[in-house]
Motif scaffolding. Sequence first.
Motif, short mmCIF file in Angstrom:
data_model
loop_
_atom_site.label_atom_id
_atom_site.label_comp_id
_atom_site.label_asym_id
_atom_site.label_seq_id
_atom_site.Cartn_x
_atom_site.Cartn_y
_atom_site.Cartn_z
N THR A 42 1.07 -0.89 0.10
CA THR A 42 0.21 -0.22 0.12
C THR A 42 0.97 1.53 0.15
O THR A 42 0.24 2.09 -0.31
CB THR A 42 -0.96 -0.17 1.07
N THR A 43 2.12 0.97 -0.22
CA THR A 43 3.44 2.30 0.29
C THR A 43 4.38 1.88 -0.80
O THR A 43 4.49 1.33 -1.05
CB THR A 43 3.18 2.75 1.33
N ASN A 44 4.60 3.15 -1.44
CA ASN A 44 6.61 3.16 -1.98
C ASN A 44 7.11 2.94 -1.99
O ASN A 44 6.95 3.88 -0.32
CB ASN A 44 5.40 3.67 -3.75
N GLY A 45 8.43 2.93 -1.22
CA GLY A 45 9.61 3.70 -1.25
C GLY A 45 10.74 2.59 -1.62
O GLY A 45 10.62 1.71 -2.36
N SER A 46 11.65 2.36 -0.91
CA SER A 46 12.98 1.63 -1.35
C SER A 46 13.52 1.37 0.26
O SER A 46 13.54 2.54 0.95
CB SER A 46 13.30 1.86 -2.13
N LEU A 47 14.71 0.13 0.58
CA LEU A 47 14.66 -0.52 1.51
C LEU A 47 16.37 -0.09 1.10
O LEU A 47 16.82 -0.35 -0.36
CB LEU A 47 15.39 -1.24 2.26
N GLN B 152 12.67 4.31 2.40
CA GLN B 152 12.66 5.45 2.56
C GLN B 152 11.74 5.77 1.48
O GLN B 152 11.42 5.54 1.03
CB GLN B 152 13.96 5.60 1.62
N PRO B 153 10.71 6.56 1.81
CA PRO B 153 9.46 6.36 1.47
C PRO B 153 9.79 7.55 -0.14
O PRO B 153 10.04 8.51 -0.04
CB PRO B 153 8.52 7.77 2.57
N VAL B 154 8.72 7.24 -0.55
CA VAL B 154 8.88 8.11 -2.14
C VAL B 154 8.14 9.71 -1.74
O VAL B 154 7.29 10.19 -1.05
CB VAL B 154 8.42 7.42 -2.97
N MET B 155 8.50 10.25 -3.05
CA MET B 155 8.08 11.53 -2.21
C MET B 155 6.90 12.01 -3.19
O MET B 155 6.10 11.15 -3.93
CB MET B 155 8.64 12.32 -4.04
N TRP C 77 12.08 -6.37 4.06
CA TRP C 77 10.96 -5.64 5.39
C TRP C 77 9.80 -5.39 4.25
O TRP C 77 9.60 -4.66 3.74
CB TRP C 77 11.94 -4.49 5.92
N ASN C 78 8.78 -6.21 5.27
CA ASN C 78 7.57 -5.30 4.42
C ASN C 78 7.22 -5.70 2.68
O ASN C 78 6.66 -4.71 2.01
CB ASN C 78 6.46 -4.33 4.57
N GLY C 79 8.13 -6.62 2.32
CA GLY C 79 7.91 -7.03 0.59
C GLY C 79 9.19 -5.65 -0.30
O GLY C 79 9.25 -6.23 -1.17
N PHE C 80 9.96 -5.29 0.89
CA PHE C 80 10.98 -4.42 -0.16
C PHE C 80 12.17 -4.98 0.56
O PHE C 80 12.42 -6.07 1.36
CB PHE C 80 11.16 -3.33 0.46
N THR C 81 12.72 -5.14 -0.42
CA THR C 81 14.31 -5.79 -0.32
C THR C 81 15.81 -5.29 -0.24
O THR C 81 15.26 -3.82 -1.05
CB THR C 81 14.43 -6.82 -0.81
N ALA C 82 16.74 -5.02 0.00
CA ALA C 82 17.63 -4.32 -0.19
C ALA C 82 19.01 -5.64 0.08
O ALA C 82 19.01 -6.66 0.84
CB ALA C 82 17.68 -3.12 0.51
N THR C 83 20.44 -6.11 -0.76
CA THR C 83 21.18 -6.44 -1.03
C THR C 83 22.39 -5.28 -0.76
O THR C 83 22.71 -4.59 -0.90
CB THR C 83 20.86 -7.15 -2.00
#
Length: 165
Positions: free
Chosen positions: A52-57, A79-82, A152-158
């Motif tokens: 439901t939210t956009n952003g990135s890890l 990091q939430p999107v603008m 986290w919550n469907g987001f990934t970072a490597t």
Amino acid sequence: PSDMRSGSTNAQTTTFTHSYARAGAYTVRFVVSDNAGQEAKSSMTVQVGEKTTNGSLYLRPDALNLRVGETQGIAVYFQPVMPPCPVGMACAQVMPTSYRVDAQFTVENPAVIAFQYAIPMCIQSEIKDNYCGTQVIAEGKQIGVTKITATWNGFTATMPASVSQ
């Protein structure tokens, strides 16, 4: 008692799986106890289905270069999107502040890097006022290269990780 274990680490991990019938946000609660009956409680909200939210890890540091036996903490930030500017409006936009989150960590080659988890605690954060959550520490186990992934919550970072002598 004076032994509150606020700085102790525990390398044990447990995985469990649960299915929900519908998409949505769910709060998962955990209770962990030891043989003496002491308990630690935690919870987190997970988003099942579409985000439901956009952003990135992103991870700090963005790469690990350790020696065998050396340790370093790892932090994950969202990091939430603008936010969009409404049509027909003039907006002076400011990027939302990123904030530290409790993520699930995996390592491609666990023989190279092992994780230690400190009991959840609050620390001063360089980006947000305070962070209250699990402290994750990576330890160099043997010479090699690997990749660390945080989810986290469907987001990934490597991040790449290497261990030298």
